[in-house]
Design a protein around this motif. Structure first.
Motif, PDB file in Angstrom:
ATOM      1  N   ASP A   1       0.859  -1.186   0.000  1.00  0.00           N
ATOM      2  CA  ASP A   1       0.000   0.000   0.000  1.00  0.00           C
ATOM      3  C   ASP A   1       0.888   1.226   0.000  1.00  0.00           C
ATOM      4  O   ASP A   1       1.569   1.518   0.991  1.00  0.00           O
ATOM      5  N   SER A   2       0.889   1.969  -1.103  1.00  0.00           N
ATOM      6  CA  SER A   2       1.722   3.167  -1.195  1.00  0.00           C
ATOM      7  C   SER A   2       1.269   4.258  -0.229  1.00  0.00           C
ATOM      8  O   SER A   2       2.043   5.166   0.083  1.00  0.00           O
ATOM      9  N   ALA A   3       0.000   4.167   0.233  1.00  0.00           N
ATOM     10  CA  ALA A   3      -0.589   5.199   1.092  1.00  0.00           C
ATOM     11  C   ALA A   3      -0.448   6.578   0.455  1.00  0.00           C
ATOM     12  O   ALA A   3      -0.235   7.581   1.150  1.00  0.00           O
TER      13      ALA A   3
ATOM     14  N   GLU B   1       7.201   7.250  -3.162  1.00  0.00           N
ATOM     15  CA  GLU B   1       8.295   6.503  -3.797  1.00  0.00           C
ATOM     16  C   GLU B   1       9.061   5.674  -2.775  1.00  0.00           C
ATOM     17  O   GLU B   1       9.371   4.490  -3.017  1.00  0.00           O
ATOM     18  N   ALA B   2       9.341   6.260  -1.609  1.00  0.00           N
ATOM     19  CA  ALA B   2      10.130   5.569  -0.580  1.00  0.00           C
ATOM     20  C   ALA B   2       9.411   4.335  -0.046  1.00  0.00           C
ATOM     21  O   ALA B   2      10.037   3.298   0.204  1.00  0.00           O
TER      22      ALA B   2
ATOM     23  N   GLN C   1      10.906   0.499  -0.439  1.00  0.00           N
ATOM     24  CA  GLN C   1      11.248  -0.264   0.762  1.00  0.00           C
ATOM     25  C   GLN C   1      10.545  -1.610   0.822  1.00  0.00           C
ATOM     26  O   GLN C   1      11.127  -2.598   1.286  1.00  0.00           O
ATOM     27  N   TYR C   2       9.305  -1.668   0.346  1.00  0.00           N
ATOM     28  CA  TYR C   2       8.484  -2.865   0.593  1.00  0.00           C
ATOM     29  C   TYR C   2       8.167  -3.685  -0.652  1.00  0.00           C
ATOM     30  O   TYR C   2       7.458  -4.695  -0.561  1.00  0.00           O
ATOM     31  N   ILE C   3       8.683  -3.287  -1.799  1.00  0.00           N
ATOM     32  CA  ILE C   3       8.391  -4.054  -3.015  1.00  0.00           C
ATOM     33  C   ILE C   3       8.938  -5.472  -2.884  1.00  0.00           C
ATOM     34  O   ILE C   3       9.944  -5.711  -2.209  1.00  0.00           O
TER      35      ILE C   3
ATOM     36  N   THR D   1       5.368   7.535  -9.680  1.00  0.00           N
ATOM     37  CA  THR D   1       5.350   6.454 -10.673  1.00  0.00           C
ATOM     38  C   THR D   1       6.422   6.670 -11.728  1.00  0.00           C
ATOM     39  O   THR D   1       7.107   5.726 -12.143  1.00  0.00           O
ATOM     40  N   LYS D   2       6.588   7.907 -12.151  1.00  0.00           N
ATOM     41  CA  LYS D   2       7.614   8.230 -13.146  1.00  0.00           C
ATOM     42  C   LYS D   2       9.005   7.868 -12.640  1.00  0.00           C
ATOM     43  O   LYS D   2       9.851   7.352 -13.392  1.00  0.00           O
TER      44      LYS D   2
END
Length: 270
Positions: free
Chosen positions: A187-189, A208-209, A213-215, A238-239
């Motif tokens: 969840d990017s939140a 982005e962070a 970190q969680y991908i 996203t870019k």
């Protein structure tokens, strides 16, 4: 081949399969308390109880991820589509029926450019509180199915519940209707970071962070292309993320391909 050798081969193949298997599906990102979203333990229990109907991530360890965007389409969506076209990335959109009807040309463009479209209710309520009389289906799900039929010429086989809330009875109903519920493992939140940070650059860097970190392999990533004060920071993130994730060896896919499930619902008489 003797019985002993056949048994040994089966055990070896089974062990190889287990080595590549993930642990039980779970939400990787931290939960933001007191913001009205489903708790991780509920997602994880339902993913385990309704395997094949309720998903939060892919089943294996391929370095493929599915970017997903909720709540649109909106005035922000064309800029996102421009970026995705430039980068040759296909994503999955979970869109509200009321917005599908408001922005039919954006819907048709996304479909023509190879993106996957799915149901995110008609007006974004907590569906789990709408059980009585089938209101959750008739007034939210079916209306959105019909909106897609009118604008895009098909009815989606995938849905995502607003805020992640579905009760078990509703999941069983989706299963009976040949539909799947798609949740998320990352969840990017983005909605929260955009709300917290008035500067687009700061909000974008936070989004982005989180994803960096969680991908993980076969992640389903939650973002939004509508709502709040606009989704420019999400598009900026996203870019930046697309080339970064490619450098990390990840490829991009759509949810249906990640999970090997249908995109379109079979309609009786077709």
């Amino acid at each position: 081949m003797g019985i002993f050798n056949r048994t040994l081969l089966i055990l070896i193949l089974w062990s190889l399969g287990q080595a590549g298997a993930q642990t039980p599906p779970h939400l990787r990102t931290p939960f933001i308390e007191d913001w009205g979203q489903v708790k991780p333990e509920t997602l994880e229990r339902q993913a385990k109880a309704f395997a094949g109907t309720f998903f939060i991530e892919g089943p294996g360890d391929r370095k493929e991820i599915a970017l997903t965007f909720d709540d649109g389409p909106s005035d922000d969506t064309p800029a996102l589509l421009d970026l995705l076209k430039k980068e040759n990335v296909k994503v999955t959109f979970f869109w509200q029926g009321q917005n599908v009807l408001q922005y039919p040309e954006i819907v048709r463009r996304a479909l023509a450019e190879g993106h996957v479209l799915a149901n995110h209710s008609f007006s974004h309520p907590n569906l789990s509180k709408m059980e009585d009389g089938g209101m959750w289906w008739d007034y939210q799900m079916e209306r959105t199915q019909q909106a897609f039929q009118k604008v895009a010429g098909f009815q989606p086989a995938m849905m995502r519940p607003p805020y992640g809330f579905l009760n078990d009875k509703q999941i069983k109903s989706l299963r009976d209707k040949g539909m799947t519920a798609i949740l998320w493992s990352v969840d990017s939140a983005d909605w929260f970071h955009i709300w917290q940070n008035s500067q687009d650059e700061m909000a974008s860097s936070k989004i982005e962070a989180v994803i960096k970190q969680y991908i993980h392999p076969e992640a389903i990533v939650l973002m939004h292309d509508s709502g709040g004060r606009g989704r420019k920071p999400t598009i900026m993130a996203t870019k930046a993320l697309i080339p970064y994730l490619r450098q990390q060896g990840y490829g991009f896919t759509t949810v249906d391909r990640l999970l090997n499930i249908p995109v379109r619902q079979a309609i009786s008489g077709e």
